[in-house]
Design a protein around this motif. Structure first.
Motif, PDB file in Angstrom:
ATOM      1  N   ASP A 152      21.381 -75.372 -70.151  1.00 27.41           N
ATOM      2  CA  ASP A 152      20.192 -75.174 -70.925  1.00 27.41           C
ATOM      3  C   ASP A 152      20.410 -73.551 -71.332  1.00 27.41           C
ATOM      4  OD1 ASP A 152      19.115 -77.843 -70.542  1.00 27.41           O
ATOM      5  OD2 ASP A 152      18.277 -77.081 -68.372  1.00 27.41           O
ATOM      6  N   ARG A 154      18.247 -70.530 -74.014  1.00 26.69           N
ATOM      7  CA  ARG A 154      17.296 -70.111 -74.521  1.00 26.69           C
ATOM      8  C   ARG A 154      17.508 -68.921 -75.246  1.00 26.69           C
ATOM      9  NH1 ARG A 154      11.939 -68.442 -71.421  1.00 26.69           N
ATOM     10  NH2 ARG A 154      11.977 -70.384 -70.233  1.00 26.69           N
ATOM     11  N   ALA A 216      11.304 -71.911 -85.343  1.00 26.50           N
ATOM     12  CA  ALA A 216      11.542 -72.713 -84.057  1.00 26.50           C
ATOM     13  C   ALA A 216      12.821 -73.744 -84.412  1.00 26.50           C
ATOM     14  CB  ALA A 216      10.489 -73.346 -83.553  1.00 26.50           C
ATOM     15  N   LEU A 218      15.546 -76.560 -82.067  1.00 25.13           N
ATOM     16  CA  LEU A 218      16.233 -77.054 -80.614  1.00 25.13           C
ATOM     17  C   LEU A 218      17.537 -77.816 -81.406  1.00 25.13           C
ATOM     18  CD1 LEU A 218      13.231 -79.156 -79.015  1.00 25.13           C
ATOM     19  CD2 LEU A 218      14.082 -77.044 -78.309  1.00 25.13           C
ATOM     20  N   SER A 232      17.136 -74.009 -77.022  1.00 23.50           N
ATOM     21  CA  SER A 232      15.789 -73.600 -77.343  1.00 23.50           C
ATOM     22  C   SER A 232      15.828 -72.328 -77.965  1.00 23.50           C
ATOM     23  CB  SER A 232      14.831 -73.904 -76.383  1.00 23.50           C
ATOM     24  OG  SER A 232      13.371 -73.342 -76.711  1.00 23.50           O
ATOM     25  N   ARG A 250      21.370 -71.410 -68.182  1.00 17.46           N
ATOM     26  CA  ARG A 250      21.151 -72.258 -66.786  1.00 17.46           C
ATOM     27  C   ARG A 250      22.398 -73.383 -66.964  1.00 17.46           C
ATOM     28  NH1 ARG A 250      18.356 -77.294 -65.851  1.00 17.46           N
ATOM     29  NH2 ARG A 250      18.241 -77.556 -63.277  1.00 17.46           N
TER      30      ARG A 250
ATOM     31  N   LEU B 150       6.520 -75.330 -79.844  1.00 18.57           N
ATOM     32  CA  LEU B 150       7.697 -75.589 -79.144  1.00 18.57           C
ATOM     33  C   LEU B 150       7.286 -75.723 -77.684  1.00 18.57           C
ATOM     34  CD1 LEU B 150      10.910 -75.651 -79.401  1.00 18.57           C
ATOM     35  CD2 LEU B 150      10.747 -73.050 -78.992  1.00 18.57           C
ATOM     36  N   ASP B 152       9.433 -76.460 -73.856  1.00 16.32           N
ATOM     37  CA  ASP B 152      10.750 -76.759 -73.204  1.00 16.32           C
ATOM     38  C   ASP B 152      10.175 -77.174 -71.677  1.00 16.32           C
ATOM     39  OD1 ASP B 152      12.529 -76.042 -74.917  1.00 16.32           O
ATOM     40  OD2 ASP B 152      12.054 -73.792 -74.706  1.00 16.32           O
ATOM     41  N   ARG B 154      11.358 -78.991 -67.889  1.00 18.66           N
ATOM     42  CA  ARG B 154      12.688 -79.396 -66.955  1.00 18.66           C
ATOM     43  C   ARG B 154      12.240 -80.020 -65.590  1.00 18.66           C
ATOM     44  NH1 ARG B 154      15.419 -74.283 -63.693  1.00 18.66           N
ATOM     45  NH2 ARG B 154      15.469 -73.706 -65.910  1.00 18.66           N
ATOM     46  N   SER B 230      11.664 -80.178 -75.783  1.00 14.08           N
ATOM     47  CA  SER B 230      12.944 -80.683 -75.187  1.00 14.08           C
ATOM     48  C   SER B 230      12.764 -81.070 -73.572  1.00 14.08           C
ATOM     49  CB  SER B 230      13.930 -79.441 -74.978  1.00 14.08           C
ATOM     50  OG  SER B 230      13.496 -78.649 -74.527  1.00 14.08           O
ATOM     51  N   ARG B 248       9.859 -76.958 -64.327  1.00 11.82           N
ATOM     52  CA  ARG B 248       9.210 -75.982 -65.287  1.00 11.82           C
ATOM     53  C   ARG B 248       8.824 -76.549 -66.485  1.00 11.82           C
ATOM     54  NH1 ARG B 248      12.796 -71.400 -63.728  1.00 11.82           N
ATOM     55  NH2 ARG B 248      13.408 -71.880 -61.564  1.00 11.82           N
ATOM     56  N   ARG B 250       7.303 -74.665 -70.389  1.00  9.17           N
ATOM     57  CA  ARG B 250       7.219 -73.621 -71.137  1.00  9.17           C
ATOM     58  C   ARG B 250       6.541 -74.015 -72.632  1.00  9.17           C
ATOM     59  NH1 ARG B 250      11.013 -71.100 -75.012  1.00  9.17           N
ATOM     60  NH2 ARG B 250      10.759 -69.028 -75.397  1.00  9.17           N
TER      61      ARG B 250
END
Lengths: 335, 335
Positions: A152, A154, A216, A218, A232, A250, B150, B152, B154, B230, B248, B250
């Motif tokens: 992942d 960002r 934005a 993805l 992202s 990550r 947006l 994200d 996890r 995502s 997580r 966000r």
């Protein structure tokens, strides 16, 4: 070693930062690269680095007159591929702003010119040299997390008020290829495999009157061996935040998880969770010159440069067309 | 208020945790829900909460005999929808493990049974009540980040050694609907819109002999108004890590960014970056009973429950079939 620098729209600072480590390099000419762009900061930067250089109005005249060994390209995005190709045709090595092409056709032309030249090519993927990212990559390379299964990444940037050339697809490659390229590069670099498919989305909404600039995005990639990867991207980082960017990467592996996040490198493995000390004593332009001289290795190869550019452009195409794009459908040009 | 509890495979602990706050609730019967499952821990849990209850071999006999006001369903995944429907047919409210259905056909049947019943339905989306998540959601609801653009999310879990029913699609809904459901729920909850499309991928590789269980997955959603979202899911969290899960979420908005990460709620907005104190004094089952009694509101509505289940199943379908799935292609059943 004679160097020419074209353009003031990108990260030519990587070159200026490297010059003090490279007494062998003589800056033999600089050029704005676009009518109307102000070459003063670039010329002043060279002078400050002790390499005052003549200024040329036309970059082709500069290349023909100086016959440089190395050309740095940081001109308008829409002329990057053209400038790289002109440099290769004159037998120079090329260190270029990314993406190195705005379209797949341009990329194919560039790949062919590179292949014919026998010279070096690297994009300014300077974030590979960011100490946290570099440390995490070294750990993955050393087997710290076993086999990579999921990544992942960002990129979150402040938008601020951007110059007009960011507002149009004619002069800006799009947010996926511009901002996202770093994350897309990390993915392929950490995974150690090739991209197979991509699905992406982007939106221009709430871009604060920045025309066609996507605020934005993805991306979702698959790579060799069913490795999954997500990116992202946004331009919504508040102006009051401490840093311009909030970059994260990550990597999840069969034996552990490593994450670059909030100024730390965090590793979880069979021994628990801990922070790794971040360090990188390498410099991107010094590495590039070292590779040319034969004694060193640049972290970014020509194959990396071309493959990541292709991935950026196919991700943008996926988002533009609302469909899954398969990499194998395209021949790889000279990559 | 008479309560029956069916099954020992899910988060029935949410109910046990709520009982001390709910003197009005009498546990009138418990049943294992699957041949071979051991009802002892459930029966002992009720007794420990001061609500010792008779044990029934057959859950239908229990429902017919007790005529409960509320039924808790945490039986085998492949019988969840059936059990919910049987409870609705007998006029009970239903508090169920998620996903509430294993297939879209089951979901449609359940939605119809719910609609006919006039009763309450909520899935055990207990992570909405996790203090960090709840605090972040309240901030978003209060306008802290402006309009959401947006998200994200996890979910990273330890795999450990899982019981046989996790190894087959016949008895396990897949990793996207099981592990991912929380993240998918957060997305819709934070965005305040509806899902429009999904593209997902998953892989069973390196699942340590867990049959069909997917070890990693990615989902990419669009929601009303070009909101992008995502989800990253994996079972590779090392056994030695401090917590079972690494969750997580966000949310990026027009005026700020909020993130639940590493045990913190972090807000970046026009005033800079800071940590918010995490708190939630609500309890999921207490809220559900409060909603039934008419004086309170459960964070998870029936519409949420059905919409998130649909999203989980369509994401799984997208990953299974390798294609983009559009939500509008399906009628929404009773949702």
């Amino acid at each position: 070693m004679k160097l020419c620098m074209i353009g003031v729209r990108g990260h030519y600072g990587y070159v200026l930062d490297g010059l003090p480590r490279l007494p062998v390099v003589q800056v033999a000419g600089v050029s704005a690269g676009a009518d109307g762009d102000d070459v003063t900061p670039l010329a002043a930067g060279c002078k400050a680095a002790g390499r005052a250089a003549p200024v040329f109005d036309d970059y082709r005249e500069m290349l023909d007159s100086v016959r440089p060994d190395v050309v740095v390209v940081a001109g308008p995005f829409e002329r990057t591929a053209e400038m790289c190709i002109e440099a290769f045709r004159r037998g120079a090595h090329v260190f270029s702003e990314k993406p190195v092409a705005m379209t797949l056709d341009e990329l194919d032309e560039l790949a062919a010119a590179y292949a014919r030249s026998g010279k070096h090519l690297a994009a300014m993927m300077g974030l590979r040299y960011e100490p946290h990212v570099y440390t995490a990559w070294r750990a993955v390379l050393g087997g710290a997390i076993g086999e990579v299964r999921l990544i992942d990444a960002r990129k979150s940037y402040k938008l601020g008020r951007r110059e007009a050339f960011y507002h149009s697809r004619r002069t800006y490659p799009g947010t996926i290829p511009w901002v996202g390229s770093h994350a897309i590069d990390w993915i392929r670099w950490f995974a150690g495999g090739e991209f197979e498919t991509v699905f992406a989305r982007h939106s221009t909404r709430h871009n604060r009157s920045h025309g066609e600039l996507e605020s934005a995005a993805l991306c979702q990639f698959t790579l060799t061996g069913e490795v999954l990867a997500s990116v992202s991207i946004d331009y919504f980082r508040p102006d009051a935040a401490g840093t311009h960017g909030d970059d994260r990467v990550r990597a999840v592996g069969t034996e552990g998880v490593i994450e670059v996040s909030g100024g730390k490198v965090l590793l979880a493995d069979g021994d628990g969770e801990r922070e790794l000390a971040a360090e990188c004593d390498r410099q991107i332009f010094q590495d590039f010159v070292g590779a040319i001289e034969g004694g060193g290795e640049c972290l970014i190869s020509a194959a990396d440069t071309l493959a990541v550019t292709e991935a950026c452009l196919l991700a943008r195409q996926s988002a533009d067309e609302g469909r899954i794009v398969t990499f194998a459908q395209r021949s790889r040009g000279g990559a």
